[in-house]
Design an enzyme around this catalytic site. Structure first.
Site, PDB file in Angstrom:
ATOM      1  N   SER A  38       4.140  28.832   4.803  1.00 26.39           N
ATOM      2  CA  SER A  38       4.515  28.066   3.853  1.00 26.39           C
ATOM      3  C   SER A  38       6.162  28.280   4.104  1.00 26.39           C
ATOM      4  CB  SER A  38       4.221  28.338   2.664  1.00 26.39           C
ATOM      5  OG  SER A  38       4.843  29.543   1.873  1.00 26.39           O
ATOM      6  N   LYS A  39       7.147  27.112   3.168  1.00 25.55           N
ATOM      7  CA  LYS A  39       8.239  27.452   3.096  1.00 25.55           C
ATOM      8  C   LYS A  39       8.864  28.973   2.958  1.00 25.55           C
ATOM      9  CE  LYS A  39       9.373  22.708   2.676  1.00 25.55           C
ATOM     10  NZ  LYS A  39       8.584  21.923   2.054  1.00 25.55           N
ATOM     11  N   ARG A  40       7.971  29.427   2.290  1.00 24.49           N
ATOM     12  CA  ARG A  40       8.446  30.859   1.647  1.00 24.49           C
ATOM     13  C   ARG A  40       8.834  31.816   2.995  1.00 24.49           C
ATOM     14  NH1 ARG A  40       4.994  34.468   0.164  1.00 24.49           N
ATOM     15  NH2 ARG A  40       3.137  33.097   0.596  1.00 24.49           N
ATOM     16  N   HIS A  41       8.183  31.389   3.970  1.00 22.96           N
ATOM     17  CA  HIS A  41       8.366  32.489   5.064  1.00 22.96           C
ATOM     18  C   HIS A  41       9.327  31.857   6.028  1.00 22.96           C
ATOM     19  CE1 HIS A  41       4.112  32.645   4.164  1.00 22.96           C
ATOM     20  NE2 HIS A  41       4.115  33.974   4.409  1.00 22.96           N
ATOM     21  N   GLY A  42      10.533  31.242   5.433  1.00 20.07           N
ATOM     22  CA  GLY A  42      11.518  30.923   6.372  1.00 20.07           C
ATOM     23  C   GLY A  42      11.447  29.430   6.816  1.00 20.07           C
TER      24      GLY A  42
END
Ligand code: GLU
Length: 470
Positions: free
Chosen positions: A238-242
């Site tokens: 997800s966006k969390r992973h960059g």
């Protein structure tokens, strides 16, 4: 059989890594079989679809080099066709209008949940004798009651779902707008798609879609549901992973070849081979070899591949992509070494094209001030002699390339009986204004004669002023 695949993104955000990998698999399957690859933008959700997302998808595909033989098609151009097929299904009694209120459906759902049964429409409107007035109905597909839907997924193997698990799906909303499971079938049928390759988040839709194909008298395509991509922490990517938007990878300085190579290995393998050129991918890819298990994203591996391609690709190809970063950073490449030459030297030293561009400014714009630390250390009175000597030598060099340039520096060091560093370090500061650059012979080569002499003169003037100030 003429193979036809399609990539059918909904334009509700960037083209993210998972979507790009799906697109790549669809593209590869078409290219590997001499078939066609079609791009279809699924923009029927008018509230969530944006022109920016459409553009991001087109840009991402173009940057990755995933060219399509037909399209882009837009589902919003097909509303008349969907309406026509809905009318057809209604007239054949393969669909029916449903007048149930939201409240009734909610109550039904709640009751079913309480009773521990799977929530599903109970078919109240499926055989209405009198149609209520003044209510805009939805249209429901009449799903078969009996039997199973069985299909051989190219990745997951045989899948069988009992029809009594599937309820009568809404295919048109009260305003007449069609829903995803229906439009996708109409388009795939009309476009003669033979292979639907998509994320496995759609696997539950497939049996419903197969029933719609059959109701329309069409043969369903072959399905392949590819596993999701996980982040390096094992959670769904997800966006969390960059950076997950494809264009972010361009902005960060990755080569599309590196990203494609990276993506193809997320869920597909060929022995233990890691590096695949596009041609090799096309030659070796088989959708049946896609793994059932989710692949995990690993930035280190992507970085490794990026450097591999920066070093290994035709420098002219690297230069094309590097040029974008020069523009983006506002560095003009018009005066200075050809970008392809620069790339061959810098590829060793950086992880991304972004870094490469940022660290190469001096070859195009020169420098205005010496880095004080480097100047203090290397532009000392004792450096004047080697700088003079190398200046004289550089004037006479005919073949301005790394070999003879290296020879010249060696020659000066030998003549003056000093270590090579005593020539190279002041020279490096003279050329670049700082103490860090590629190897000195290559730095000279890239700078060219004129710029190199200018730099040496500047350094000599600096030393002179320094001596005078003492
Ligand atoms: N539009 C769907 C999505 O973006 C994909 C539909 C499909 O591939 O069948 O998830």
């Amino acid at each position: 059989m003429n193979i036809r695949t399609r990539f059918a993104p909904s334009p509700t955000g960037f083209l993210h890594v998972g979507g790009a990998r799906t697109a790549l698999f669809c593209w590869l399957h078409a290219r590997a079989t001499g078939g066609q690859f079609i791009l279809r933008i699924e923009d029927t959700d008018l509230e969530r679809s944006t022109p920016e997302s459409v553009q991001a998808i087109l840009d991402g595909m173009a940057w990755l080099g995933l060219d399509y033989d037909e399209g882009p098609f837009y589902q919003t151009d097909h509303f008349d066709r969907y309406a026509e097929v809905i009318r057809q299904l209604l007239s054949q009694d393969k669909a029916y209008t449903c007048y149930c209120s939201k409240q009734r459906l909610e109550d039904l759902r709640e009751r079913q949940m309480k009773e521990g049964i799977k929530p599903r429409y109970d078919g109240k409107c499926s055989h209405l004798e009198f149609k209520p007035e003044g209510i805009e109905p939805v249209v429901r597909f009449r799903n078969p009651r009996d039997g199973d839907v069985v299909f051989d997924d190219q990745v997951r193997g045989r899948i069988s779902i009992s029809n009594n698990e599937l309820d009568d799906l809404v295919i048109a909303r009260p305003d007449g707008s069609p829903t995803y499971n229906f439009t996708v079938v109409v388009d795939d049928m009309d476009m003669n798609i033979t292979h639907v390759i998509r994320g496995d988040d759609h696997i539950n839709n497939t049996p419903r879609q197969i029933n719609i194909y059959r109701a329309l008298g069409a043969e369903p395509p072959v399905f392949a549901h590819v596993p999701m991509i996980l982040g390096d922490d094992g959670a769904r990517l997800s966006k969390r992973h960059g950076a997950v938007g494809v264009m972010q990878y361009r902005d960060d300085g990755y080569l599309p070849q590196a990203l494609l190579n990276y993506l193809v290995r997320l869920g597909w393998s060929h022995g233990d081979q890691e590096v695949f050129s596009i041609d090799e991918m096309v030659e070796l890819f088989d959708i049946k070899d896609v793994n059932r298990k989710a692949g995990a994203f690993n930035t280190d591996k992507l970085d490794w591949l990026n450097q591999y391609y920066m070093k290994g690709l035709d420098p002219d190809v690297v230069a094309e992509h590097l040029d974008w970063h020069f523009d983006d950073l506002g560095i003009s490449a018009s005066e200075g070494p050809p970008l392809a030459d620069l790339a061959t030297v810098q590829a060793e030293r950086v992880k991304t094209l972004r870094e490469m561009a940022a660290q190469s400014r001096v070859f195009y714009e020169g420098y205005s001030e010496f880095d004080p630390k480097a100047a203090k250390k290397h532009l000392r009175p004792v450096s004047a002699m080697p700088l003079h000597a190398i200046r004289t030598k550089l004037l006479t060099i005919e073949d301005w390339s790394a070999g003879p340039l290296h020879g010249a520096i060696d020659g000066v060091a030998a003549e003056l009986e000093v270590g090579m560093g005593k020539v190279a370090q002041p020279l490096r500061v003279a050329l670049t204004g700082c103490g860090v650059s590629p190897s000195i012979d290559k730095t000279l080569w890239l700078m060219g004669r004129e710029r190199s002499l200018e730099g040496i003169d500047k350094a000599l003037a600096f030393i002179k002023a320094r001596v005078a100030a003492q």
